[in-house]
Design an enzyme around this catalytic site. Structure first.
Site, mmCIF file in Angstrom:
data_model
loop_
_atom_site.group_PDB
_atom_site.id
_atom_site.type_symbol
_atom_site.label_atom_id
_atom_site.label_comp_id
_atom_site.label_asym_id
_atom_site.label_seq_id
_atom_site.Cartn_x
_atom_site.Cartn_y
_atom_site.Cartn_z
ATOM 1 N N LEU A 68 -40.949 62.656 76.049
ATOM 2 C CA LEU A 68 -40.654 61.752 77.153
ATOM 3 C C LEU A 68 -40.757 62.620 78.396
ATOM 4 O O LEU A 68 -39.944 63.523 78.597
ATOM 5 C CB LEU A 68 -39.263 61.134 77.012
ATOM 6 C CG LEU A 68 -38.900 60.018 78.000
ATOM 7 C CD1 LEU A 68 -39.840 58.822 77.820
ATOM 8 C CD2 LEU A 68 -37.464 59.577 77.827
ATOM 9 N N ASP A 69 -41.769 62.363 79.204
ATOM 10 C CA ASP A 69 -42.096 63.266 80.298
ATOM 11 C C ASP A 69 -40.908 63.563 81.201
ATOM 12 O O ASP A 69 -39.976 62.760 81.321
ATOM 13 C CB ASP A 69 -43.232 62.682 81.142
ATOM 14 C CG ASP A 69 -44.542 62.617 80.372
ATOM 15 O OD1 ASP A 69 -44.780 63.510 79.549
ATOM 16 O OD2 ASP A 69 -45.315 61.673 80.604
ATOM 17 N N ARG A 70 -40.986 64.693 81.860
ATOM 18 C CA ARG A 70 -39.911 65.127 82.752
ATOM 19 C C ARG A 70 -39.571 64.059 83.785
ATOM 20 O O ARG A 70 -38.400 63.854 84.126
ATOM 21 C CB ARG A 70 -40.348 66.423 83.443
ATOM 22 C CG ARG A 70 -39.328 67.008 84.407
ATOM 23 C CD ARG A 70 -39.918 68.251 85.067
ATOM 24 N NE ARG A 70 -39.017 68.800 86.069
ATOM 25 C CZ ARG A 70 -39.366 69.767 86.921
ATOM 26 N NH1 ARG A 70 -40.583 70.285 86.849
ATOM 27 N NH2 ARG A 70 -38.504 70.213 87.814
ATOM 28 N N SER A 72 -39.880 60.845 83.470
ATOM 29 C CA SER A 72 -39.523 59.578 82.841
ATOM 30 C C SER A 72 -38.081 59.639 82.363
ATOM 31 O O SER A 72 -37.502 60.716 82.224
ATOM 32 C CB SER A 72 -40.458 59.281 81.667
ATOM 33 O OG SER A 72 -41.792 59.152 82.119
#
Length: 208
Positions: A68-70, A72
């Site tokens: 889960l991207d930084r 997001s």
């Protein structure tokens, strides 16, 4: 919404990230649900000193099922069970992942239809997805820092369900149809949901 069909879609288009070994956990099985805040890396260490999972989660010997991207927010499932990790992330499993997405602009029917039917990105066409325009979620928390809104441009919320996982896929999809993502929150992965977890909170799920 119309039933989703995956016929004739090649699973080789999915992320090339190698799946972890599908083995039974060493010791008691652990499943952690974490509401990842904005600007936190989905890993336990970082040489640059940025915020990581270690700043929030005290347990050890668990790893994130997917990324889960930084930039997001939302649900991150961590486990020591390789079979569960595979069930949540491997392309062939096609486990649904639900995202609430704030976009710049107001998507029309054509844009939503394109998201549902699949669009062609640089790494190939996407699988059909769930996509619908929704109201701002009632459970939504304030982001820190707030998103950068332009007063002259309205925003809208989409609920998008993916059955594959590519790098920054939701953001690339909404940008492709002309509505850049401003905020991205993952609400569920398969049977697991955020529930009432607030940003930075986590809980262990027993006997799943």
């Amino acid at each position: 919404m119309n039933p989703l069909s995956f016929k004739n879609h090649n699973v080789k288009r999915f992320s090339k990230r190698l799946a972890k070994e599908q083995s039974a956990p060493k010791g008691p099985r652990k499943v952690i649900l974490f509401n990842k805040p904005f600007d936190v890396l989905p890993q336990f260490t970082d040489e640059a000193g940025r915020a990581t999972l270690k700043d929030y989660i005290s347990l050890t010997d668990v790893y994130a099922a997917g990324r889960l991207d930084r930039d997001s927010e939302g649900l991150l499932v961590l486990t020591n069970d390789g079979k569960l990790q595979a069930a949540l992330t491997q392309p062939g499993k096609r486990t649904g992942k639900v995202y609430y997405v704030q976009v710049e602009g107001e998507p029309d029917d054509a844009a939503v239809k394109a998201l549902r039917e699949g669009i062609t990105l640089k790494d190939g066409p996407t699988l059909p997805a769930g996509a619908e325009i929704v109201d701002e979620p009632e459970w939504l928390w304030a982001r820190n820092p707030p998103i950068r809104e332009r007063k002259s441009i309205p925003t809208a919320w989409l609920k998008i369900t993916l059955y594959e996982g590519r790098n920054r896929q939701v953001r690339r999809m909404t940008a492709h149809v002309g509505f850049p993502t401003l905020r991205l929150i993952r609400f569920s992965m398969g049977e697991f949901t955020l529930g009432d977890l607030q940003p930075g909170q986590w809980k262990e799920i027993p006997h799943v």
